[in-house]
Write a protein that holds these residues in place. Structure first.
Motif, PDB file in Angstrom:
ATOM      1  N   SER A 160       0.826  -1.198   0.000  1.00 32.65           N
ATOM      2  CA  SER A 160       0.000   0.000   0.000  1.00 32.65           C
ATOM      3  C   SER A 160       0.867   1.257   0.000  1.00 32.65           C
ATOM      4  CB  SER A 160      -0.913   0.000   1.227  1.00 32.65           C
ATOM      5  OG  SER A 160      -1.574   1.237   1.329  1.00 32.65           O
ATOM      6  N   MET A 161       0.460   2.250  -0.796  1.00 31.30           N
ATOM      7  CA  MET A 161       1.185   3.512  -0.863  1.00 31.30           C
ATOM      8  C   MET A 161       0.938   4.361   0.378  1.00 31.30           C
ATOM      9  SD  MET A 161       2.828   3.232  -3.489  1.00 31.30           S
ATOM     10  CE  MET A 161       3.213   4.142  -4.905  1.00 31.30           C
ATOM     11  N   GLU A 162      -0.070   3.992   1.188  1.00 32.56           N
ATOM     12  CA  GLU A 162      -0.396   4.773   2.374  1.00 32.56           C
ATOM     13  C   GLU A 162       0.294   4.234   3.622  1.00 32.56           C
ATOM     14  OE1 GLU A 162      -1.773   7.701   1.999  1.00 32.56           O
ATOM     15  OE2 GLU A 162      -1.752   7.133  -0.107  1.00 32.56           O
ATOM     16  N   LEU A 163       1.053   3.139   3.512  1.00 29.93           N
ATOM     17  CA  LEU A 163       1.794   2.635   4.659  1.00 29.93           C
ATOM     18  C   LEU A 163       2.795   3.679   5.119  1.00 29.93           C
ATOM     19  CD1 LEU A 163       2.624  -1.055   3.710  1.00 29.93           C
ATOM     20  CD2 LEU A 163       1.083  -0.260   5.481  1.00 29.93           C
ATOM     21  N   ARG A 164       2.934   3.822   6.414  1.00 33.32           N
ATOM     22  CA  ARG A 164       3.872   4.784   6.969  1.00 33.32           C
ATOM     23  C   ARG A 164       5.301   4.281   6.775  1.00 33.32           C
ATOM     24  NH1 ARG A 164       1.766   8.990   9.337  1.00 33.32           N
ATOM     25  NH2 ARG A 164       3.541   9.373  10.679  1.00 33.32           N
ATOM     26  N   VAL A 165       6.202   5.208   6.570  1.00 34.86           N
ATOM     27  CA  VAL A 165       7.600   4.850   6.353  1.00 34.86           C
ATOM     28  C   VAL A 165       8.401   5.026   7.642  1.00 34.86           C
ATOM     29  CG1 VAL A 165       7.608   5.353   3.892  1.00 34.86           C
ATOM     30  CG2 VAL A 165       8.157   7.161   5.495  1.00 34.86           C
ATOM     31  N   SER A 166       9.504   4.282   7.718  1.00 33.44           N
ATOM     32  CA  SER A 166      10.380   4.361   8.887  1.00 33.44           C
ATOM     33  C   SER A 166      11.570   5.269   8.581  1.00 33.44           C
ATOM     34  CB  SER A 166      10.879   2.961   9.240  1.00 33.44           C
ATOM     35  OG  SER A 166      11.752   2.502   8.223  1.00 33.44           O
ATOM     36  N   ASP A 167      12.354   5.531   9.605  1.00 33.09           N
ATOM     37  CA  ASP A 167      13.586   6.297   9.402  1.00 33.09           C
ATOM     38  C   ASP A 167      14.527   5.561   8.455  1.00 33.09           C
ATOM     39  OD1 ASP A 167      12.754   8.356  11.057  1.00 33.09           O
ATOM     40  OD2 ASP A 167      13.758   7.552  12.834  1.00 33.09           O
ATOM     41  N   ASP A 182      16.204   6.891   5.058  1.00 34.28           N
ATOM     42  CA  ASP A 182      17.654   6.844   4.865  1.00 34.28           C
ATOM     43  C   ASP A 182      18.024   6.181   3.538  1.00 34.28           C
ATOM     44  OD1 ASP A 182      18.031   8.076   7.304  1.00 34.28           O
ATOM     45  OD2 ASP A 182      18.549   6.228   8.374  1.00 34.28           O
ATOM     46  N   ARG A 183      17.327   5.096   3.175  1.00 30.62           N
ATOM     47  CA  ARG A 183      17.599   4.421   1.904  1.00 30.62           C
ATOM     48  C   ARG A 183      17.260   5.333   0.724  1.00 30.62           C
ATOM     49  NH1 ARG A 183      15.955  -0.119   4.820  1.00 30.62           N
ATOM     50  NH2 ARG A 183      13.802   0.050   4.197  1.00 30.62           N
ATOM     51  N   ALA A 184      16.176   6.095   0.843  1.00 30.55           N
ATOM     52  CA  ALA A 184      15.806   7.028  -0.227  1.00 30.55           C
ATOM     53  C   ALA A 184      16.863   8.123  -0.357  1.00 30.55           C
ATOM     54  CB  ALA A 184      14.429   7.627   0.057  1.00 30.55           C
ATOM     55  N   VAL A 185      17.354   8.621   0.753  1.00 28.63           N
ATOM     56  CA  VAL A 185      18.390   9.655   0.722  1.00 28.63           C
ATOM     57  C   VAL A 185      19.656   9.103   0.066  1.00 28.63           C
ATOM     58  CG1 VAL A 185      19.951  11.010   2.188  1.00 28.63           C
ATOM     59  CG2 VAL A 185      17.482  11.018   2.647  1.00 28.63           C
ATOM     60  N   GLN A 186      20.016   7.863   0.362  1.00 23.48           N
ATOM     61  CA  GLN A 186      21.192   7.251  -0.268  1.00 23.48           C
ATOM     62  C   GLN A 186      21.013   7.162  -1.780  1.00 23.48           C
ATOM     63  OE1 GLN A 186      21.740   3.493   1.682  1.00 23.48           O
ATOM     64  NE2 GLN A 186      22.424   4.433   3.597  1.00 23.48           N
ATOM     65  N   ALA A 209       8.757  12.789   4.172  1.00 19.27           N
ATOM     66  CA  ALA A 209       7.744  11.805   3.745  1.00 19.27           C
ATOM     67  C   ALA A 209       7.223  11.019   4.944  1.00 19.27           C
ATOM     68  CB  ALA A 209       8.334  10.855   2.706  1.00 19.27           C
ATOM     69  N   THR A 210       5.915  10.791   4.945  1.00 19.36           N
ATOM     70  CA  THR A 210       5.309   9.966   5.995  1.00 19.36           C
ATOM     71  C   THR A 210       4.705   8.686   5.427  1.00 19.36           C
ATOM     72  OG1 THR A 210       3.223  11.180   5.836  1.00 19.36           O
ATOM     73  CG2 THR A 210       4.820  11.930   7.501  1.00 19.36           C
ATOM     74  N   SER A 211       4.460   8.643   4.104  1.00 17.19           N
ATOM     75  CA  SER A 211       3.875   7.448   3.489  1.00 17.19           C
ATOM     76  C   SER A 211       4.783   6.951   2.369  1.00 17.19           C
ATOM     77  CB  SER A 211       2.485   7.757   2.924  1.00 17.19           C
ATOM     78  OG  SER A 211       2.599   8.588   1.788  1.00 17.19           O
ATOM     79  N   ARG A 212       4.579   5.703   1.965  1.00 16.21           N
ATOM     80  CA  ARG A 212       5.365   5.122   0.861  1.00 16.21           C
ATOM     81  C   ARG A 212       5.165   5.917  -0.431  1.00 16.21           C
ATOM     82  NH1 ARG A 212       8.477   0.844   2.356  1.00 16.21           N
ATOM     83  NH2 ARG A 212       7.558  -0.412   3.977  1.00 16.21           N
ATOM     84  N   GLY A 213       3.935   6.364  -0.654  1.00 13.66           N
ATOM     85  CA  GLY A 213       3.654   7.138  -1.864  1.00 13.66           C
ATOM     86  C   GLY A 213       4.463   8.420  -1.919  1.00 13.66           C
ATOM     87  N   GLU A 214       4.551   9.138  -0.788  1.00 12.30           N
ATOM     88  CA  GLU A 214       5.336  10.364  -0.735  1.00 12.30           C
ATOM     89  C   GLU A 214       6.821  10.071  -0.941  1.00 12.30           C
ATOM     90  OE1 GLU A 214       4.398  11.955   3.090  1.00 12.30           O
ATOM     91  OE2 GLU A 214       2.471  12.773   2.441  1.00 12.30           O
TER      92      GLU A 214
END
Length: 177
Positions: A2-9, A13-17, A43-48
């Protein structure tokens, strides 16, 4: 997923890398890098989070086999993300002498019949909490919590009929190095 699942730190971090690598490769200019970094860090959700890395190469390597072995050992380049699918067969990933450019890697296993063994370098850690087995088990002989400066492997997936074992390398006498 789901794109609305909340993301973790760790997800952020992986997105920043990925963004930093894209900037270093010349895929992003400084203005776009700054805007995408802000999007990723807030970002707070997978979609964001996916919007922040949209259009960038994913560095996911897919390996598969219907009935044979999947084996990687020796001096090989480990990607940031590895997805392995096998119907009938064993999987052995020996990362003890591999070239690993990332502080954290993702390994996804989708095995129907067959087991997997992952050998990590000394000092590495692994999180296997998201591995599901129906008929089998999961054994992790390395620490599960990430340590700064050490490789951390995040192992996920499903082994329908099989086992997963994550360990450190052994010496030729069978004792741990």
């Amino acid at each position: 997923m789901s794109m609305e699942l909340r993301v973790s730190d760790n997800d952020r971090d992986r997105a920043v890398q990925r963004l930093q690598q894209a900037f270093a490769d010349g895929r992003l200019d400084s203005g776009e890098m700054e805007a995408r970094l802000e999007r990723a860090l807030t970002a707070t959700s997978r979609g964001e989070l996916q919007a922040a890395v949209a259009g960038l190469p994913d560095d996911v390597v897919r390996l598969g086999s219907k009935s044979g072995r999947v084996l990687r050992a020796g001096d090989w380049r480990v990607p940031r993300a590895l997805r392995i699918e096998s119907v009938y067969g064993r999987v052995r990933l020996d990362l003890s002498r591999a070239v690993i450019e990332y502080p954290e890697i993702d390994i996804e296993l989708q095995l129907t019949y067959g087991s997997a063994a992952i050998v990590l370098p000394l000092g590495a850690t692994a999180d296997v909490d998201e591995v599901v087995t129906e008929w089998g088990g999961v054994t992790c002989e390395v620490p599960g919590r990430a340590h700064p400066g050490s490789l951390h492997a995040r192992v996920t997936g499903k082994l329908t009929y099989g086992r997963l074992r994550v360990r450190n390398p052994r010496s030729w006498l069978g004792a741990r190095r």
